[in-house]
Design an enzyme around this catalytic site. Sequence first.
Site, PDB file in Angstrom:
ATOM      1  N   SER A   1      34.305  27.453  51.921  1.00 40.86           N
ATOM      2  CA  SER A   1      35.573  27.365  52.656  1.00 40.86           C
ATOM      3  C   SER A   1      36.715  28.060  51.940  1.00 40.86           C
ATOM      4  O   SER A   1      37.869  27.642  52.025  1.00 40.86           O
ATOM      5  CB  SER A   1      35.936  25.890  52.889  1.00 40.86           C
ATOM      6  OG  SER A   1      36.096  25.210  51.650  1.00 40.86           O
ATOM      7  N   GLY A   2      36.407  29.146  51.224  1.00 45.00           N
ATOM      8  CA  GLY A   2      37.451  29.958  50.610  1.00 45.00           C
ATOM      9  C   GLY A   2      37.977  30.985  51.596  1.00 45.00           C
ATOM     10  O   GLY A   2      37.732  30.914  52.804  1.00 45.00           O
TER      11      GLY A   2
ATOM     12  N   GLN B   1      46.001  33.163  41.337  1.00 52.15           N
ATOM     13  CA  GLN B   1      47.440  33.203  41.097  1.00 52.15           C
ATOM     14  C   GLN B   1      48.055  34.543  41.483  1.00 52.15           C
ATOM     15  O   GLN B   1      49.122  34.598  42.084  1.00 52.15           O
ATOM     16  CB  GLN B   1      47.725  32.929  39.614  1.00 52.15           C
ATOM     17  CG  GLN B   1      47.365  31.530  39.159  1.00 52.15           C
ATOM     18  CD  GLN B   1      47.606  31.346  37.667  1.00 52.15           C
ATOM     19  OE1 GLN B   1      47.961  32.277  36.949  1.00 52.15           O
ATOM     20  NE2 GLN B   1      47.409  30.134  37.186  1.00 52.15           N
TER      21      GLN B   1
ATOM     22  N   GLY C   1      47.443  37.646  43.457  1.00 48.90           N
ATOM     23  CA  GLY C   1      47.779  38.079  44.806  1.00 48.90           C
ATOM     24  C   GLY C   1      46.702  38.947  45.416  1.00 48.90           C
ATOM     25  O   GLY C   1      45.556  38.948  44.978  1.00 48.90           O
TER      26      GLY C   1
ATOM     27  N   GLU D   1      49.609  44.789  38.212  1.00 49.95           N
ATOM     28  CA  GLU D   1      48.680  44.164  37.276  1.00 49.95           C
ATOM     29  C   GLU D   1      47.881  45.232  36.543  1.00 49.95           C
ATOM     30  O   GLU D   1      47.958  46.422  36.864  1.00 49.95           O
ATOM     31  CB  GLU D   1      47.770  43.185  38.026  1.00 49.95           C
ATOM     32  CG  GLU D   1      48.552  42.081  38.726  1.00 49.95           C
ATOM     33  CD  GLU D   1      47.670  41.040  39.398  1.00 49.95           C
ATOM     34  OE1 GLU D   1      46.438  41.161  39.300  1.00 49.95           O
ATOM     35  OE2 GLU D   1      48.218  40.115  40.000  1.00 49.95           O
TER      36      GLU D   1
ATOM     37  N   ASP E   1      25.721  28.963  43.935  1.00 49.58           N
ATOM     38  CA  ASP E   1      24.771  28.431  44.919  1.00 49.58           C
ATOM     39  C   ASP E   1      24.291  29.489  45.907  1.00 49.58           C
ATOM     40  O   ASP E   1      23.095  29.593  46.193  1.00 49.58           O
ATOM     41  CB  ASP E   1      25.406  27.266  45.688  1.00 49.58           C
ATOM     42  CG  ASP E   1      25.877  26.151  44.770  1.00 49.58           C
ATOM     43  OD1 ASP E   1      25.322  26.018  43.672  1.00 49.58           O
ATOM     44  OD2 ASP E   1      26.799  25.420  45.165  1.00 49.58           O
TER      45      ASP E   1
ATOM     46  N   HIS F   1      38.103  36.886  32.144  1.00 50.20           N
ATOM     47  CA  HIS F   1      39.543  37.077  32.213  1.00 50.20           C
ATOM     48  C   HIS F   1      40.109  36.994  30.803  1.00 50.20           C
ATOM     49  O   HIS F   1      39.765  36.076  30.044  1.00 50.20           O
ATOM     50  CB  HIS F   1      40.192  36.023  33.113  1.00 50.20           C
ATOM     51  CG  HIS F   1      41.573  36.399  33.561  1.00 50.20           C
ATOM     52  ND1 HIS F   1      42.649  36.368  32.704  1.00 50.20           N
ATOM     53  CD2 HIS F   1      42.050  36.842  34.744  1.00 50.20           C
ATOM     54  CE1 HIS F   1      43.732  36.769  33.355  1.00 50.20           C
ATOM     55  NE2 HIS F   1      43.394  37.058  34.589  1.00 50.20           N
TER      56      HIS F   1
ATOM     57  N   ARG G   1      40.659  44.696  32.633  1.00 54.41           N
ATOM     58  CA  ARG G   1      40.270  43.412  32.062  1.00 54.41           C
ATOM     59  C   ARG G   1      39.133  43.522  31.050  1.00 54.41           C
ATOM     60  O   ARG G   1      39.103  42.786  30.059  1.00 54.41           O
ATOM     61  CB  ARG G   1      39.872  42.448  33.186  1.00 54.41           C
ATOM     62  CG  ARG G   1      41.055  42.005  34.002  1.00 54.41           C
ATOM     63  CD  ARG G   1      40.639  41.120  35.146  1.00 54.41           C
ATOM     64  NE  ARG G   1      41.805  40.638  35.877  1.00 54.41           N
ATOM     65  CZ  ARG G   1      41.738  39.888  36.965  1.00 54.41           C
ATOM     66  NH1 ARG G   1      40.565  39.551  37.468  1.00 54.41           N
ATOM     67  NH2 ARG G   1      42.847  39.489  37.567  1.00 54.41           N
TER      68      ARG G   1
ATOM     69  N   HIS H   1      35.246  34.597  34.453  1.00 54.79           N
ATOM     70  CA  HIS H   1      36.197  34.589  35.568  1.00 54.79           C
ATOM     71  C   HIS H   1      35.615  35.047  36.904  1.00 54.79           C
ATOM     72  O   HIS H   1      35.857  34.426  37.929  1.00 54.79           O
ATOM     73  CB  HIS H   1      37.381  35.487  35.203  1.00 54.79           C
ATOM     74  CG  HIS H   1      38.474  35.525  36.214  1.00 54.79           C
ATOM     75  ND1 HIS H   1      39.165  34.387  36.610  1.00 54.79           N
ATOM     76  CD2 HIS H   1      39.007  36.562  36.918  1.00 54.79           C
ATOM     77  CE1 HIS H   1      40.090  34.722  37.500  1.00 54.79           C
ATOM     78  NE2 HIS H   1      40.006  36.021  37.716  1.00 54.79           N
TER      79      HIS H   1
ATOM     80  N   ARG I   1      35.829  44.726  38.055  1.00 54.97           N
ATOM     81  CA  ARG I   1      36.753  44.545  39.187  1.00 54.97           C
ATOM     82  C   ARG I   1      38.189  44.851  38.787  1.00 54.97           C
ATOM     83  O   ARG I   1      38.675  44.392  37.764  1.00 54.97           O
ATOM     84  CB  ARG I   1      36.666  43.103  39.702  1.00 54.97           C
ATOM     85  CG  ARG I   1      37.662  42.779  40.816  1.00 54.97           C
ATOM     86  CD  ARG I   1      37.447  41.375  41.315  1.00 54.97           C
ATOM     87  NE  ARG I   1      37.843  40.363  40.355  1.00 54.97           N
ATOM     88  CZ  ARG I   1      39.033  39.761  40.339  1.00 54.97           C
ATOM     89  NH1 ARG I   1      39.958  40.087  41.224  1.00 54.97           N
ATOM     90  NH2 ARG I   1      39.295  38.832  39.444  1.00 54.97           N
TER      91      ARG I   1
ATOM     92  N   SER J   1      39.876  41.340  44.751  1.00 58.24           N
ATOM     93  CA  SER J   1      38.873  40.401  45.282  1.00 58.24           C
ATOM     94  C   SER J   1      39.322  39.759  46.587  1.00 58.24           C
ATOM     95  O   SER J   1      38.538  39.647  47.537  1.00 58.24           O
ATOM     96  CB  SER J   1      38.540  39.318  44.251  1.00 58.24           C
ATOM     97  OG  SER J   1      39.716  38.694  43.792  1.00 58.24           O
ATOM     98  N   LEU J   2      40.581  39.307  46.669  1.00 61.09           N
ATOM     99  CA  LEU J   2      41.069  38.744  47.921  1.00 61.09           C
ATOM    100  C   LEU J   2      41.079  39.813  49.013  1.00 61.09           C
ATOM    101  O   LEU J   2      40.797  39.534  50.186  1.00 61.09           O
ATOM    102  CB  LEU J   2      42.473  38.156  47.740  1.00 61.09           C
ATOM    103  CG  LEU J   2      42.606  36.964  46.789  1.00 61.09           C
ATOM    104  CD1 LEU J   2      44.047  36.460  46.759  1.00 61.09           C
ATOM    105  CD2 LEU J   2      41.669  35.829  47.184  1.00 61.09           C
TER     106      LEU J   2
END
Length: 619
Positions: free
Chosen positions: A83-84, A117, A119, A186, A290, A311, A357, A418, A453, A458-459
């Site tokens: 449910s993300g 956090q 964005g 970033e 999972d 991270h 990263r 991360h 990444r 990712s979002l």
Amino acid sequence: MFIDYSMYPIFSYRTRFLPLFTIFNTCFPSYFFYGIHSLAFSVVQRYTIPCDFCLFNDCLTAMFHVKHREEYIMESDFLVIGSGIAGLSFALKCAELGSVVVVTKKRDVDTATNLAQGGIAAVLEREDSVGSHVEDTLISGAGLCDEEVVRLVVEGGPARVKELVRLGVDFVRDKKNSSGYSLGREGGHSHRRVAHSYDLTGREIERALLEKARASDNITLLEEHIAVDLLVVEESLGVWGEGGKERCVGAYVMDGGGVETYRARVTALCSGGVGKVYLYTTNPDIATGDGMAMAFRAGAEMENMEFVQFHPTCLYHPLEKNFLISEAVRGEGGILIGADGIPFMSKYDSRKDLATRDTVARAIDKELKESGADCVFLDITQLDSEYVKKRFPTIYQRCLRRGIDITKQPIPVVPAAHYMCGGVKTDNQGRTSIPGLIALGETACTGLHGGNRLASNSLLEAVVFADRAAEYCRSLWSVLKEIGLPVVDEWQSGDARKLGEEILINHNWDMIRRTMWNYVGIVRSMKRLRLAKKRMVAIYDEIDQHYRDYIITPNMVELRNIALIALLIIQSAMQRKESRGLHYVIDYPDQRKEKKQTCFAKKKGGEKWEIELSEEKSK
């Protein structure tokens, strides 16, 4: 339709009303109850109803969804596991086509999305360009990104951000910018392009999507339900395109009372990442891999599981286990320093604190090993204190609660596991190698991230691929909705007995996470990988024996999954005899000229954890 059984567990339909359901479902067709349930539930949503009516609603829900309760079968057009942002985005779009069941193993808000956090990265300013975002992503990916996928994701970004705004996401505004939004920068980004809600972006996105999902009559959201394994039958699904003679038709799902059969025309794995495989992680407790584990056991192709992103900056404090200090802090001018107060990133990369990263995490790891210190520090005290408090309210308050005023003191930080850049291999529509099965979000390996990444991609990937997967289903829906669902075997417990000693699970869980942190971490060696594999095989065999001998519990399901994921990461890492992106191995410190993905599937006739390489894809 939002049904939260955890609100009134005393009225469990399984334990108290099974005979009633059997009579009603035998005597009346299920469509008779559809109208009753819809009418009843619309009343529940609009008015304050006494608890007795909640019981009535519970009864109706069970009768509507289950034709024969004794068979424990739930049917829907779409089954979404997770449910993300990926799962809810896909569910909302597919709810326009048919019924959607979303299962989530904890509360609906217990997702990695909710902890994000920074964005969502997208080309929104006139000074920015698609080409620049593509180039930044390719550089970060260490030569392993699929450029076609990178371009389609970046090009789709602005439309998806606007869609999130229409759904109610409140990104911070700034009239001075041509986009109208306040945009962060970033590590690895050449422009400010990260839309954010201060340092609560993930929570804001999750809030908006959950609000819409709960309001949808076609979405059933089931909390405290954990998927155990996929239902795969020997039956082709020709309309799906390329694929074998098998198809996925749902999953076995466990709730508080046992394991049930959930059948669906399309199943989407959106269950997040694998952070809990490691001792230290920024991930929520649900991140036990999972979806990836279930897909591997079902025979799906996997890719690049060696690329685990650490991270660089997780808060170092004895009372904090996974609080992230956003990369946006460095984007706004934060500087990494040692205990002596001296900045060190210039020794490792010309981009200094805005390096990607993988570079920053390895630099911190090296500094810690050379100095023997427990942590390094992230200093943002040179910025205006009021600006810091406004831009990073959550970080400021959380650190202040631990006695750290980030406007006056540097923040103690260490790297932590991360993000998984590999996962279940998909095409550019989210399809896996098993027809009927889609993978989205961190569960999937789409080709966007390559070997590392880029921050806040990712979002972006989640919403773009959720849209593409839903559009693919829409294009086939006139045919898919007419295809029947085959009869499948019910879950069989056999002579399994109750374990009775949770210590057996806790001990193995700790052993796995310590082994992975010490032997398969930021810097690796072939010797340590071989030792890790040897230890993990023994642990896996013990867990597998428990799984067969005892009645399964949610903890056992998760333990079984992280043991398998650990072995997949180790085996995948052993195949890559070079250092590239997030995979740094001291035996092979250089990159090879040839660029290959690590593609594999479950070995036929091998051990349950054993991989077999697919034809490696050269770049």
